[in-house]
Scaffold this motif. Structure first.
Motif, PDB file in Angstrom:
ATOM      1  N   ASN A  96       0.408  -1.532  -0.416  1.00  0.00           N
ATOM      2  CA  ASN A  96       0.197  -0.422  -0.614  1.00  0.00           C
ATOM      3  C   ASN A  96       0.683   1.177   0.112  1.00  0.00           C
ATOM      4  OD1 ASN A  96       0.615  -0.342   2.741  1.00  0.00           O
ATOM      5  ND2 ASN A  96      -1.278   0.581   3.457  1.00  0.00           N
ATOM      6  N   GLU A  97       2.283   1.359   0.818  1.00  0.00           N
ATOM      7  CA  GLU A  97       2.945   2.495   0.982  1.00  0.00           C
ATOM      8  C   GLU A  97       3.411   2.315  -0.689  1.00  0.00           C
ATOM      9  OE1 GLU A  97       5.671   2.784   3.720  1.00  0.00           O
ATOM     10  OE2 GLU A  97       4.204   1.845   5.258  1.00  0.00           O
ATOM     11  N   ARG A  98       3.900   1.737  -1.417  1.00  0.00           N
ATOM     12  CA  ARG A  98       4.035   1.192  -2.459  1.00  0.00           C
ATOM     13  C   ARG A  98       3.421   2.147  -3.809  1.00  0.00           C
ATOM     14  NH1 ARG A  98       9.367  -0.449  -3.466  1.00  0.00           N
ATOM     15  NH2 ARG A  98       9.718  -1.790  -1.857  1.00  0.00           N
ATOM     16  N   LYS A  99       2.197   1.541  -3.149  1.00  0.00           N
ATOM     17  CA  LYS A  99       1.191   1.849  -4.189  1.00  0.00           C
ATOM     18  C   LYS A  99       0.816   3.718  -4.188  1.00  0.00           C
ATOM     19  CE  LYS A  99      -1.606  -1.935  -4.598  1.00  0.00           C
ATOM     20  NZ  LYS A  99      -3.262  -2.562  -4.641  1.00  0.00           N
ATOM     21  N   SER A 100       1.388   4.456  -3.561  1.00  0.00           N
ATOM     22  CA  SER A 100       0.486   5.347  -2.559  1.00  0.00           C
ATOM     23  C   SER A 100       1.690   6.191  -3.305  1.00  0.00           C
ATOM     24  CB  SER A 100       0.510   5.584  -1.356  1.00  0.00           C
ATOM     25  OG  SER A 100       0.774   7.155  -0.713  1.00  0.00           O
ATOM     26  N   GLU A 101       2.905   6.013  -3.358  1.00  0.00           N
ATOM     27  CA  GLU A 101       3.549   6.073  -3.732  1.00  0.00           C
ATOM     28  C   GLU A 101       3.847   6.098  -5.606  1.00  0.00           C
ATOM     29  OE1 GLU A 101       7.214   8.787  -4.434  1.00  0.00           O
ATOM     30  OE2 GLU A 101       6.447   8.427  -1.842  1.00  0.00           O
ATOM     31  N   PHE A 102       3.251   5.305  -5.700  1.00  0.00           N
ATOM     32  CA  PHE A 102       3.307   5.408  -7.098  1.00  0.00           C
ATOM     33  C   PHE A 102       2.346   6.664  -7.619  1.00  0.00           C
ATOM     34  CE2 PHE A 102       0.374   3.129 -10.679  1.00  0.00           C
ATOM     35  CZ  PHE A 102       1.041   3.233 -11.789  1.00  0.00           C
ATOM     36  N   PHE A 103       1.400   6.704  -7.629  1.00  0.00           N
ATOM     37  CA  PHE A 103       0.433   7.459  -7.633  1.00  0.00           C
ATOM     38  C   PHE A 103       0.640   9.021  -7.377  1.00  0.00           C
ATOM     39  CE2 PHE A 103      -2.335   4.087  -6.504  1.00  0.00           C
ATOM     40  CZ  PHE A 103      -3.059   4.231  -8.740  1.00  0.00           C
ATOM     41  N   ARG A 104       1.275   8.993  -5.992  1.00  0.00           N
ATOM     42  CA  ARG A 104       1.924  10.405  -5.756  1.00  0.00           C
ATOM     43  C   ARG A 104       2.789  11.001  -6.544  1.00  0.00           C
ATOM     44  NH1 ARG A 104       2.635   9.240  -0.608  1.00  0.00           N
ATOM     45  NH2 ARG A 104       4.768   8.436  -0.828  1.00  0.00           N
ATOM     46  N   THR A 105       3.986   9.914  -7.482  1.00  0.00           N
ATOM     47  CA  THR A 105       4.886  10.440  -8.384  1.00  0.00           C
ATOM     48  C   THR A 105       3.195  10.556  -9.649  1.00  0.00           C
ATOM     49  OG1 THR A 105       6.553   9.050  -7.529  1.00  0.00           O
ATOM     50  CG2 THR A 105       6.605   9.203  -9.949  1.00  0.00           C
ATOM     51  N   MET A 106       3.222   9.682 -10.050  1.00  0.00           N
ATOM     52  CA  MET A 106       1.555  10.501 -11.314  1.00  0.00           C
ATOM     53  C   MET A 106       0.649  11.333 -10.903  1.00  0.00           C
ATOM     54  SD  MET A 106       0.783   6.676 -12.692  1.00  0.00           S
ATOM     55  CE  MET A 106      -0.164   6.825 -13.781  1.00  0.00           C
ATOM     56  N   GLY A 107       1.163  11.784  -9.538  1.00  0.00           N
ATOM     57  CA  GLY A 107      -0.023  13.282  -9.430  1.00  0.00           C
ATOM     58  C   GLY A 107       0.921  14.702  -9.673  1.00  0.00           C
ATOM     59  N   HIS A 108       0.840  14.659 -11.064  1.00  0.00           N
ATOM     60  CA  HIS A 108       1.335  15.765 -11.378  1.00  0.00           C
ATOM     61  C   HIS A 108       0.486  16.074 -12.511  1.00  0.00           C
ATOM     62  CE1 HIS A 108       3.745  19.327 -13.042  1.00  0.00           C
ATOM     63  NE2 HIS A 108       4.141  19.919 -11.413  1.00  0.00           N
ATOM     64  N   PRO A 109      -0.048  17.051 -13.193  1.00  0.00           N
ATOM     65  CA  PRO A 109      -0.851  17.697 -14.373  1.00  0.00           C
ATOM     66  C   PRO A 109      -0.149  17.476 -15.921  1.00  0.00           C
ATOM     67  CG  PRO A 109      -1.014  19.536 -13.308  1.00  0.00           C
ATOM     68  CD  PRO A 109       0.152  18.286 -12.347  1.00  0.00           C
ATOM     69  N   VAL A 110       1.933  17.675 -15.505  1.00  0.00           N
ATOM     70  CA  VAL A 110       2.329  17.400 -16.551  1.00  0.00           C
ATOM     71  C   VAL A 110       3.051  15.543 -16.615  1.00  0.00           C
ATOM     72  CG1 VAL A 110       5.119  18.152 -17.283  1.00  0.00           C
ATOM     73  CG2 VAL A 110       3.665  19.863 -16.215  1.00  0.00           C
ATOM     74  N   ARG A 111       3.433  15.382 -15.868  1.00  0.00           N
ATOM     75  CA  ARG A 111       3.140  13.781 -15.764  1.00  0.00           C
ATOM     76  C   ARG A 111       2.443  13.606 -16.516  1.00  0.00           C
ATOM     77  NH1 ARG A 111       5.598  13.470  -9.294  1.00  0.00           N
ATOM     78  NH2 ARG A 111       6.464  15.694  -9.585  1.00  0.00           N
ATOM     79  N   ILE A 112       1.285  13.247 -15.963  1.00  0.00           N
ATOM     80  CA  ILE A 112      -0.251  12.671 -16.883  1.00  0.00           C
ATOM     81  C   ILE A 112      -0.242  13.481 -18.045  1.00  0.00           C
ATOM     82  CG2 ILE A 112      -2.806  12.934 -16.208  1.00  0.00           C
ATOM     83  CD1 ILE A 112      -1.629  11.522 -13.602  1.00  0.00           C
ATOM     84  N   ARG A 113      -0.309  14.123 -18.482  1.00  0.00           N
ATOM     85  CA  ARG A 113      -0.004  14.985 -19.951  1.00  0.00           C
ATOM     86  C   ARG A 113       0.760  14.114 -20.081  1.00  0.00           C
ATOM     87  NH1 ARG A 113      -2.534  14.686 -24.113  1.00  0.00           N
ATOM     88  NH2 ARG A 113      -1.646  16.840 -25.695  1.00  0.00           N
ATOM     89  N   VAL A 114       2.597  13.950 -19.912  1.00  0.00           N
ATOM     90  CA  VAL A 114       3.832  13.004 -20.951  1.00  0.00           C
ATOM     91  C   VAL A 114       2.889  11.589 -21.438  1.00  0.00           C
ATOM     92  CG1 VAL A 114       5.831  12.098 -20.382  1.00  0.00           C
ATOM     93  CG2 VAL A 114       5.592  14.725 -20.163  1.00  0.00           C
ATOM     94  N   LEU A 115       1.874  11.121 -19.496  1.00  0.00           N
ATOM     95  CA  LEU A 115       2.299  10.029 -19.836  1.00  0.00           C
ATOM     96  C   LEU A 115       1.301   9.129 -20.995  1.00  0.00           C
ATOM     97  CD1 LEU A 115       1.951   8.751 -16.214  1.00  0.00           C
ATOM     98  CD2 LEU A 115       3.833   8.159 -17.746  1.00  0.00           C
ATOM     99  N   GLU A 116       0.126  10.096 -21.116  1.00  0.00           N
ATOM    100  CA  GLU A 116      -1.216   9.892 -22.174  1.00  0.00           C
ATOM    101  C   GLU A 116      -0.282  10.434 -22.949  1.00  0.00           C
ATOM    102  OE1 GLU A 116      -5.307  12.410 -20.018  1.00  0.00           O
ATOM    103  OE2 GLU A 116      -3.183  13.225 -20.806  1.00  0.00           O
ATOM    104  N   LEU A 117       0.406  11.273 -23.273  1.00  0.00           N
ATOM    105  CA  LEU A 117       1.209  11.200 -25.007  1.00  0.00           C
ATOM    106  C   LEU A 117       1.985   9.903 -25.567  1.00  0.00           C
ATOM    107  CD1 LEU A 117       2.449  14.786 -25.079  1.00  0.00           C
ATOM    108  CD2 LEU A 117       0.352  14.265 -26.544  1.00  0.00           C
ATOM    109  N   LEU A 118       2.596   9.640 -24.428  1.00  0.00           N
ATOM    110  CA  LEU A 118       3.235   8.539 -24.501  1.00  0.00           C
ATOM    111  C   LEU A 118       2.793   6.874 -25.096  1.00  0.00           C
ATOM    112  CD1 LEU A 118       6.048   8.971 -22.518  1.00  0.00           C
ATOM    113  CD2 LEU A 118       6.212   8.813 -24.524  1.00  0.00           C
ATOM    114  N   GLY A 119       1.064   6.816 -24.605  1.00  0.00           N
ATOM    115  CA  GLY A 119       0.470   6.177 -24.595  1.00  0.00           C
ATOM    116  C   GLY A 119       0.579   6.020 -26.146  1.00  0.00           C
ATOM    117  N   ASP A 120       0.270   6.784 -27.002  1.00  0.00           N
ATOM    118  CA  ASP A 120       0.561   6.588 -28.150  1.00  0.00           C
ATOM    119  C   ASP A 120       1.585   5.965 -29.271  1.00  0.00           C
ATOM    120  OD1 ASP A 120      -2.223   7.412 -28.356  1.00  0.00           O
ATOM    121  OD2 ASP A 120      -1.241   9.695 -28.256  1.00  0.00           O
ATOM    122  N   GLY A 121       2.969   5.811 -28.123  1.00  0.00           N
ATOM    123  CA  GLY A 121       4.174   5.425 -28.523  1.00  0.00           C
ATOM    124  C   GLY A 121       5.264   6.062 -27.658  1.00  0.00           C
TER     125      GLY A 121
END
Length: 115
Positions: free
Chosen positions: A6-31
């Protein structure tokens, strides 16, 4: 004993919890994409993008490699894209429910209340 899941999951979501990071991940979802394309699509300073990519790379969420003279970034695996897709589906359904509730509330308002 290691770090609880549960602590590792929390850290994972904290890492993803930034608008720029989310946008990058969305863009990289296309390859995979070169940094120059990410920079153009995200629209922030190169140094800021570099910092956000470093956070994602250190967490193992993205990988980087050279292709000719370009530095390419890619998701570390298909599970990352699945998490992003699941979040999109969840939020879309939640917003649809809220829109329906808002419509019901507006439809039930007395006629004297301006819309």
């Amino acid at each position: 004993m290691g770090v609880p899941l549960n602590e590792r999951k929390s850290e994972f979501f904290r890492t993803m919890g930034h608008p720029v990071r989310i946008r990058v991940l969305e863009l990289l979802g296309d390859g995979p994409k070169p940094v120059r394309d990410l920079l153009a699509d995200v629209g922030i300073e190169a140094s800021s993008l570099s910092q956000q990519l470093a956070v994602l790379r250190r967490a193992g969420i993205v990988v980087s490699y050279r292709e000719g003279s370009s530095v390419m970034y890619a998701l570390s695996g298909p599970d990352v894209a699945e998490v992003m897709d699941a979040a999109r589906r969840f939020l879309t359904a939640m917003m649809a429910d809220q829109a329906e509730l808002l419509k019901e509330l507006r439809d039930s308002e007395p006629a004297t209340v301006p819309r």
